[in-house]
Design a protein around this motif. Structure first.
Motif, PDB file in Angstrom:
ATOM      1  N   ILE A  97       5.627   3.850   1.784  1.00 41.07           N
ATOM      2  CA  ILE A  97       5.170   2.587   1.235  1.00 41.07           C
ATOM      3  C   ILE A  97       5.213   1.343   2.255  1.00 41.07           C
ATOM      4  O   ILE A  97       6.029   1.403   2.917  1.00 41.07           O
ATOM      5  CB  ILE A  97       6.616   1.943  -0.015  1.00 41.07           C
ATOM      6  CG1 ILE A  97       6.494   2.795  -0.959  1.00 41.07           C
ATOM      7  CG2 ILE A  97       5.949   0.545  -0.269  1.00 41.07           C
ATOM      8  CD1 ILE A  97       7.505   2.491  -1.875  1.00 41.07           C
ATOM      9  N   VAL A  98       4.128   0.531   2.219  1.00 41.67           N
ATOM     10  CA  VAL A  98       4.051  -0.269   3.406  1.00 41.67           C
ATOM     11  C   VAL A  98       3.779  -1.702   2.626  1.00 41.67           C
ATOM     12  O   VAL A  98       2.855  -1.775   2.086  1.00 41.67           O
ATOM     13  CB  VAL A  98       2.642   0.220   4.409  1.00 41.67           C
ATOM     14  CG1 VAL A  98       2.355  -0.900   5.554  1.00 41.67           C
ATOM     15  CG2 VAL A  98       2.943   1.554   5.004  1.00 41.67           C
ATOM     16  N   CYS A  99       4.649  -2.693   3.281  1.00 42.90           N
ATOM     17  CA  CYS A  99       4.275  -4.066   3.007  1.00 42.90           C
ATOM     18  C   CYS A  99       3.783  -4.749   3.969  1.00 42.90           C
ATOM     19  O   CYS A  99       4.470  -4.702   5.217  1.00 42.90           O
ATOM     20  CB  CYS A  99       5.662  -4.720   2.506  1.00 42.90           C
ATOM     21  SG  CYS A  99       5.459  -6.358   2.091  1.00 42.90           S
ATOM     22  N   LEU A 154       7.808   7.546  -7.763  1.00 42.72           N
ATOM     23  CA  LEU A 154       6.950   6.735  -7.482  1.00 42.72           C
ATOM     24  C   LEU A 154       6.953   5.737  -8.722  1.00 42.72           C
ATOM     25  O   LEU A 154       6.694   4.563  -8.367  1.00 42.72           O
ATOM     26  CB  LEU A 154       5.448   7.265  -7.814  1.00 42.72           C
ATOM     27  CG  LEU A 154       4.302   6.432  -7.255  1.00 42.72           C
ATOM     28  CD1 LEU A 154       4.365   6.001  -6.086  1.00 42.72           C
ATOM     29  CD2 LEU A 154       3.178   7.427  -7.689  1.00 42.72           C
ATOM     30  N   ASN A 155       7.285   6.102 -10.149  1.00 44.00           N
ATOM     31  CA  ASN A 155       7.237   5.033 -11.135  1.00 44.00           C
ATOM     32  C   ASN A 155       8.591   3.977 -10.677  1.00 44.00           C
ATOM     33  O   ASN A 155       8.546   2.585 -11.163  1.00 44.00           O
ATOM     34  CB  ASN A 155       7.554   5.625 -12.323  1.00 44.00           C
ATOM     35  CG  ASN A 155       7.739   4.796 -13.788  1.00 44.00           C
ATOM     36  OD1 ASN A 155       6.795   4.173 -13.933  1.00 44.00           O
ATOM     37  ND2 ASN A 155       8.722   4.875 -14.398  1.00 44.00           N
ATOM     38  N   ARG A 156       9.648   4.455 -10.344  1.00 40.69           N
ATOM     39  CA  ARG A 156      10.823   3.457  -9.823  1.00 40.69           C
ATOM     40  C   ARG A 156      10.317   2.627  -8.797  1.00 40.69           C
ATOM     41  O   ARG A 156      10.634   1.422  -8.912  1.00 40.69           O
ATOM     42  CB  ARG A 156      11.829   4.500  -9.574  1.00 40.69           C
ATOM     43  CG  ARG A 156      13.264   3.643  -9.091  1.00 40.69           C
ATOM     44  CD  ARG A 156      14.168   4.538  -8.477  1.00 40.69           C
ATOM     45  NE  ARG A 156      13.678   5.090  -7.227  1.00 40.69           N
ATOM     46  CZ  ARG A 156      13.978   6.339  -6.758  1.00 40.69           C
ATOM     47  NH1 ARG A 156      14.330   7.180  -7.654  1.00 40.69           N
ATOM     48  NH2 ARG A 156      13.227   6.614  -5.524  1.00 40.69           N
ATOM     49  N   PHE A 190      10.247   5.427   2.953  1.00 41.13           N
ATOM     50  CA  PHE A 190       9.419   6.576   3.393  1.00 41.13           C
ATOM     51  C   PHE A 190      10.270   7.452   2.083  1.00 41.13           C
ATOM     52  O   PHE A 190      11.436   7.410   2.202  1.00 41.13           O
ATOM     53  CB  PHE A 190       9.508   7.204   4.563  1.00 41.13           C
ATOM     54  CG  PHE A 190       9.035   8.560   4.644  1.00 41.13           C
ATOM     55  CD1 PHE A 190       7.637   8.950   4.595  1.00 41.13           C
ATOM     56  CD2 PHE A 190      10.020   9.776   4.705  1.00 41.13           C
ATOM     57  CE1 PHE A 190       7.170  10.146   4.599  1.00 41.13           C
ATOM     58  CE2 PHE A 190       9.524  10.950   4.734  1.00 41.13           C
ATOM     59  CZ  PHE A 190       8.130  11.168   4.646  1.00 41.13           C
ATOM     60  N   VAL A 191       9.684   8.391   1.176  1.00 36.68           N
ATOM     61  CA  VAL A 191      10.172   9.106   0.432  1.00 36.68           C
ATOM     62  C   VAL A 191       9.748  10.557   0.498  1.00 36.68           C
ATOM     63  O   VAL A 191       8.450  10.705   0.402  1.00 36.68           O
ATOM     64  CB  VAL A 191      10.074   8.674  -0.997  1.00 36.68           C
ATOM     65  CG1 VAL A 191      10.767   9.653  -1.983  1.00 36.68           C
ATOM     66  CG2 VAL A 191      10.586   7.113  -1.337  1.00 36.68           C
ATOM     67  N   VAL A 215       0.699  -1.234   0.046  1.00 41.33           N
ATOM     68  CA  VAL A 215       0.001   0.184   0.041  1.00 41.33           C
ATOM     69  C   VAL A 215       0.949   1.134  -0.079  1.00 41.33           C
ATOM     70  O   VAL A 215       1.866   1.015   0.733  1.00 41.33           O
ATOM     71  CB  VAL A 215      -1.023   0.102   1.092  1.00 41.33           C
ATOM     72  CG1 VAL A 215      -1.919   1.208   1.319  1.00 41.33           C
ATOM     73  CG2 VAL A 215      -1.777  -1.195   1.287  1.00 41.33           C
ATOM     74  N   ILE A 216       0.341   2.332  -0.968  1.00 36.30           N
ATOM     75  CA  ILE A 216       1.247   3.332  -0.816  1.00 36.30           C
ATOM     76  C   ILE A 216       0.385   4.504  -0.567  1.00 36.30           C
ATOM     77  O   ILE A 216      -0.604   4.796  -1.138  1.00 36.30           O
ATOM     78  CB  ILE A 216       1.774   3.790  -2.177  1.00 36.30           C
ATOM     79  CG1 ILE A 216       2.753   2.658  -2.879  1.00 36.30           C
ATOM     80  CG2 ILE A 216       2.859   4.999  -2.356  1.00 36.30           C
ATOM     81  CD1 ILE A 216       3.360   2.781  -4.396  1.00 36.30           C
ATOM     82  N   TYR A 217       0.877   5.381   0.543  1.00 30.08           N
ATOM     83  CA  TYR A 217       0.251   6.477   1.219  1.00 30.08           C
ATOM     84  C   TYR A 217       0.914   7.810   0.654  1.00 30.08           C
ATOM     85  O   TYR A 217       2.217   8.190   0.897  1.00 30.08           O
ATOM     86  CB  TYR A 217       0.023   6.363   2.595  1.00 30.08           C
ATOM     87  CG  TYR A 217      -0.724   5.289   3.007  1.00 30.08           C
ATOM     88  CD1 TYR A 217      -1.966   5.450   3.204  1.00 30.08           C
ATOM     89  CD2 TYR A 217       0.116   4.073   3.545  1.00 30.08           C
ATOM     90  CE1 TYR A 217      -2.839   4.129   3.701  1.00 30.08           C
ATOM     91  CE2 TYR A 217      -0.644   2.965   3.993  1.00 30.08           C
ATOM     92  CZ  TYR A 217      -2.017   2.936   3.950  1.00 30.08           C
ATOM     93  OH  TYR A 217      -2.415   1.716   4.552  1.00 30.08           O
ATOM     94  N   ALA A 218       0.223   8.631  -0.009  1.00 24.19           N
ATOM     95  CA  ALA A 218       0.983   9.718  -0.641  1.00 24.19           C
ATOM     96  C   ALA A 218       0.271  11.071  -0.305  1.00 24.19           C
ATOM     97  O   ALA A 218      -0.921  11.129  -0.165  1.00 24.19           O
ATOM     98  CB  ALA A 218       1.111   9.436  -2.164  1.00 24.19           C
TER      99      ALA A 218
END
Length: 473
Positions: free
Chosen positions: A400-402, A427-429, A411-412, A361-364
């Protein structure tokens, strides 16, 4: 240190409020008023008083409904006596009940109070009492259903707080503030008697062609309305009597807050449908108060709603505003439409795969700043909208949470004018990396079986056929 004259003891200042609410203090202060009713507190010559009714029998203690049913007559008698003394009162009740916490076998008294209800001499006891009881029962249900762990055991007592209430009353003429005059949305009758309410209602039903501010321009209200039972100057209880005497008329009263904002409604008829609705503005000063007629509610309040100049349409029932009459006439007013399912129908959940946790899951989130526009001025001769500012992205961050392996968490964050381009690049990378991880095949292999115990190990390998599942090299 404060001294309690009732208990004849000194109380720590930090515990003073708790002491006044304690059962010991109330028991000492209690004075029997009538059968089963005690006065436990009073002030200002009983204009503010608190009464108590105790649940004495097992029948009253075991059920909230039973308790309120059994004390109904006592409460009505108490309300009636206070109304005979004060004419108008504010009432709220607070139920004290014993609750049990099973996990630690703890018992505590919990209280559930209501908001104030205003009672007049002509009040409807059944409806007011039902509202108070339902509010208490609702709070008890919410308390037990929010995972508190507390369970109802028994009722202790009910406290009734009764305060004398002096309602607003309109009397003689008051000059309107200049900002209301300039809107030309109100008609202010220049009366020298306490009948400004009735003159304003007459003015709404019989508009004057000349000198609308003079009482001589209108028919005598005594010949137009039934005013039996009303007192003057008019209070809100008298408006209720007026509406009962004249059932085709409904009244809504607004106030003036801080001398510059229209507020309210201070009073609103229970039923507006099928009636002639009359909007009044209530104003007051240090000496007196006054009702005046609102001729155009939209014009009066539009500056509080919007700075645009297009015409607004306000619903008289729910006071929502709309840009077109079609929207105002077709909107769902004062409620929510409930569609009842057909008899025998049932709900079914079939997307079972959506109950599974997502592996990633990605939280942005993006941050922006407001930048002013520099442009030409609008044409003052036509209505137009001015765009003053715009949002400019300046930073981003995502997490990013796995759910399967914490080592993939990441975290970015970045700050800069090119943050959108950098956001897409990063994000693409990371999404490509996640895709490679998800392409790995994981086979679950049973490696040990014993009674009541199954050990499972997951091994990232190429999928074997079912025949070879138990014979890996």
């Amino acid at each position: 240190m404060p001294y309690c004259t009732v208990c004849r003891s000194s109380i720590d200042r930090k515990k003073w409020i708790g002491h006044l609410r304690s059962t010991l203090h109330k028991n000492i202060a209690a004075i029997s008023v009538c059968d089963g009713v005690e006065m436990i507190n009073s002030a200002f010559k009983s204009r503010i008083a608190t009464y108590r009714i105790t649940a004495t029998s097992e029948f009253e203690q075991n059920s909230v409904d039973n308790f309120f049913d059994s004390i109904r007559a006592k409460i009505k008698d108490l309300f009636d006596k206070c109304l005979q003394l004060h004419t108008c009162i504010k009432v709220n009740i607070e139920l004290f009940s014993l609750f049990l916490m099973f996990k630690n076998d703890c018992q505590e008294i919990k209280s559930f109070g209501t908001k104030n209800q205003i009672l007049y001499l002509n009040y409807d006891f059944d409806s007011k009492y039902l509202n108070l009881v339902n509010e208490v029962k609702k709070k008890i249900e919410e308390f037990q259903e929010r995972d508190s762990g507390w369970t109802f055991l028994s009722n202790s007592h009910l406290e009734i707080n009764i305060n004398k209430y002096q309602p607003l009353r309109g009397a003689s003429y008051i000059n309107l503030p200049k900002f209301i005059k300039n809107k030309k949305a109100c008609l202010n009758i220049e009366n020298n008697d306490p009948y400004c309410f009735l003159w304003s209602v007459v003015a709404a039903l019989f508009p004057a062609q000349k000198h609308p501010e003079r009482v001589s321009s209108y028919p005598d209200f005594r010949k137009v309305f039934n005013i039996e039972g009303m007192s003057f100057p008019v209070g809100f209880s008298d408006i209720t009597i007026f509406e009962k005497n004249n059932p085709t008329i409904a009244v809504v009263v607004y106030g003036l807050k801080d001398g510059k904002t229209i507020s309210g409604p201070l009073y609103r008829s229970e039923t507006l449908t099928g009636k002639t609705v009359i909007h009044l503005l209530y104003i007051e000063n240090d000496k007196t108060s006054h009702y005046c007629l609102i001729k155009n509610l939209t014009r009066l309040v539009r500056s509080q709603i919007t700075k645009h100049h297009q015409k607004l349409h306000i619903c008289e029932s729910c006071l929502l505003f709309f840009s077109t009459p079609e929207q105002a006439n077709t909107h769902l007013c004062s409620g929510v439409a409930t569609e009842i399912p057909k008899e025998g129908s049932f709900l079914q959940f079939k997307n079972y795969e959506r109950k599974q946790n997502m592996p990633f899951v990605i939280y942005a989130d993006l941050e922006t700043m407001l930048v002013k526009y520099e442009g030409c001025e609008n044409d003052p001769n036509i209505a137009s909208t001015s765009t003053l500012q715009r949002h400019v992205p300046i930073a981003f961050a995502y997490q990013i949470v796995c759910t399967l392996d914490d080592s993939y968490d990441k975290f970015v964050s970045y700050r800069g004018v090119d943050c959108i381009a950098r956001f897409i690049e990063c994000l693409n990378r990371d999404v490509r990396k996640i895709h490679k991880v998800l392409k790995k095949t994981i086979v679950f292999v049973i490696i040990a079986i014993s009674p009541g115990n199954i050990a499972v190990q997951h091994i990232p390998i190429v999928i074997y056929s079912l025949n070879n599942l138990c014979s890996f090299p």
